[in-house]
Design an enzyme around this catalytic site. Structure first.
Site, PDB file in Angstrom:
ATOM      1  N   TYR A  94       0.836  -1.206   0.000  1.00 19.86           N
ATOM      2  CA  TYR A  94       0.000   0.000   0.000  1.00 19.86           C
ATOM      3  C   TYR A  94       0.868   1.251   0.000  1.00 19.86           C
ATOM      4  CZ  TYR A  94      -4.168   2.779   0.950  1.00 19.86           C
ATOM      5  OH  TYR A  94      -5.212   3.662   0.870  1.00 19.86           O
ATOM      6  N   TYR A 141      -5.108   5.518  -7.512  1.00 18.76           N
ATOM      7  CA  TYR A 141      -5.348   5.406  -6.068  1.00 18.76           C
ATOM      8  C   TYR A 141      -6.834   5.180  -5.844  1.00 18.76           C
ATOM      9  CZ  TYR A 141      -5.377   6.194  -1.084  1.00 18.76           C
ATOM     10  OH  TYR A 141      -5.548   6.033   0.275  1.00 18.76           O
TER      11      TYR A 141
END
Lengths: 382, 150
Positions: free
Chosen positions: A287, A337
């Protein structure tokens, strides 16, 4: 004790285009991604009886279920803490499918962060929360909050901006290979990085993820059923969530040890249930809302020792052919994103052998959710 | 209207209200467990002690001396009141007598100075600071801010 190990598999994945601005609504994008994932699996929408997403997902399962033509739904779940929830959505569905609460589960995330308002502009509503201790002082955005941890991390361990650049570059290089990535055909150089504008020193523009419109989805079924589906199954080998003792969310400044975040807690649980360890991971999707989350996660998930995450990025370690290729679709920094859901689908592509930056013979993949907030992670294998 | 009067103000919840009430009197106090055998400090405030479970708490006065634990220099895009003063500093200070108690704030040249009143080149992790109180907004909300000791 019952175990989830390899009991379920991802049978289908789907996504929309990624862009700064897409014309369709979040609901429409969600339906497109979910129907694409079901088509990928070869499963009819009427068979879907389980749903999981993030609490920040604004498209309810009620709306999604009736739009796609799902049957009676017997399991639904939402996971909190923004990008920390991504892998947990798979975990919740795996548990539901493995225990017979559902047979076909869909996890999804649809988001118009590129063209919608910035969440931090809504800061006033956060003031009665623990944000009362930070927001008034101008710690307004996640970049400010993570920048604070990054500065301390760099001070304690000698990590440098070059290390953060290594992370940004690895993601960008993979995005340059991925026609679906927002940063396809847009190379990054060290000079561009070092001379870019600051967002929150020590973090510059390229330390931040892309604001994106888009949606993604996964279909989860039992391992047995997955073997009869259209695609090669990708098994959920181990799944974990992590909320450490005395954790305070993104502003984890009050923990005794703010630099050991939720990744460490999730990792202990993840590896405890796995048949292999960090050295056996072929490729990782980590992440990357902000570059410093990658070295912090490399430490938390055991790829290197405490404080060694910066140095780990040296020598092309995160690049294709490196010690641990990461974010092979471009990640949040350079593909899109969407609260980390594209990291999950990229992990699936790697194990199917269909990534645009394919790691030869990849058989195991770690996918992590947002570090710095209550998090989750999954180990995929084929 | 002063440069700081349009900044966001904390909305004190039930647990945090005493902190701000003491701050209004110029006192930096931190919640601590009032169980005789415990006495652990905790921050942010909460209903009960994570060490012993006691719901009895008191507010212990701190010296107001601390050290910079970390800091950032935010640049726009920011909310308008902050963008006007950007780039400014936002810091986390660890208290000298209880380093695990850390407070977010701003290092300023004087209590009521702008957020950008100290050259960022003067900020160093570990730098000694001391607390001051600045009334902000129409009701003079007592924000805690920090001065460099030297």
């Amino acid at each position: 004790m019952a175990t989830l190990k390899d009991a379920t598999a991802i049978a289908g994945i789907g996504q929309t285009a990624f862009a700064k601005r897409l014309p369709e609504s979040e609901k429409t994008l969600a339906c497109r991604a979910i129907l694409a994932a079901l088509d990928d699996a070869g499963i009819a929408p009427s068979e879907v009886d389980g749903f999981a997403s993030y609490t920040m997902e604004e498209t309810d399962e009620v709306e999604v279920a009736k739009a796609i033509g799902a049957g009676d739904v017997t399991f639904f779940s939402k996971v909190g803490y923004g990008g920390g929830g991504s892998c947990a959505t798979l975990g919740h569905l795996a548990a539901a499918v493995a225990t017979g609460q559902a047979s076909v589960g869909v996890a999804w995330r649809s988001r118009k962060r590129g063209s919608g308002p910035r969440p931090w502009k809504n800061t006033a509503v956060q003031l009665p929360t623990p944000a009362q201790w930070t927001r008034p002082y101008g710690l307004l955005r996640p970049a400010d909050e993570i920048g604070m941890l990054a500065r301390r991390y760099m001070h304690e361990y000698g990590a440098t901006r070059d290390h953060l650049f290594n992370v940004a570059l690895a993601c960008r290089n993979r995005a340059n290979q991925n026609p679906d990535a927002i940063m396809y055909e847009r190379p990054l150089t060290r000079e561009m990085y070092m001379t870019s504008r600051w967002i929150s020193e020590p973090l510059c523009l390229f330390d931040n993820c892309l604001e994106t419109d888009g949606a993604l989805a996964c279909v989860i079924v039992s391992a047995e059923r997955a073997r009869d589906c259209r695609q090669r199954p990708v098994y959920l080998h181990s799944v974990a969530q992590g909320l450490p003792a005395q954790h305070h969310g993104m502003v984890n400044y009050w923990n005794d040890d703010p630099l050991t975040g939720p990744a460490w807690t999730a990792a202990r649980q993840l590896w405890k249930q796995a048949d292999f360890g960090p050295d056996d991971v072929d490729v990782a999707q980590i992440y990357d809302a902000f570059t410093p989350l990658v070295p912090l996660s490399l430490e938390g998930y055991g790829f290197c020792g405490r404080g060694e995450g910066g140095a780990f990025t040296e020598g092309g370690a995160l690049e294709s052919g490196g010690r641990l290729p990461v974010n092979t679709g471009g990640g949040g920094l350079s593909e899109a994103y969407v609260h980390g859901f594209n990291l999950i689908t990229e992990g699936v592509k790697q194990l199917r052998g269909t990534s645009t930056a394919q790691v030869p013979d990849a058989a195991t993949c770690l996918v992590t959710a947002g570090e710095g907030v209550p998090t989750s992670a999954v180990l995929l294998r084929n | 209207m002063g440069v700081n009067d349009s900044l966001l103000l904390p909305v004190a919840d039930e647990d945090g209200a005493p902190f701000w009430e003491y701050a209004a009197r110029g006192e930096l106090r931190v919640q601590s467990c009032a169980a005789p055998a415990c006495g652990e400090l905790r921050f942010p405030p909460r209903p009960c002690c994570p060490h012993c479970g006691s719901f009895a708490s008191e507010w212990r006065e701190m010296s107001g001396r601390g050290r910079l634990w970390s800091y950032v220099i935010p640049h726009p895009p920011l909310l308008p009141a902050y963008a006007e003063q950007a780039p400014y500093n936002a810091v986390v200070v660890e208290l000298v007598e209880a380093p695990h108690i850390r407070l977010a704030g701003n290092v300023v040249a004087s209590a009521d100075a702008p957020l950008n009143s100290v050259d960022p080149a003067r900020l160093r992790i570990g730098a000694p600071v001391r607390a001051v109180f600045c009334p902000v907004g129409p009701d003079g909300f007592p924000l805690v801010r920090w001065l460099l000791e030297r």
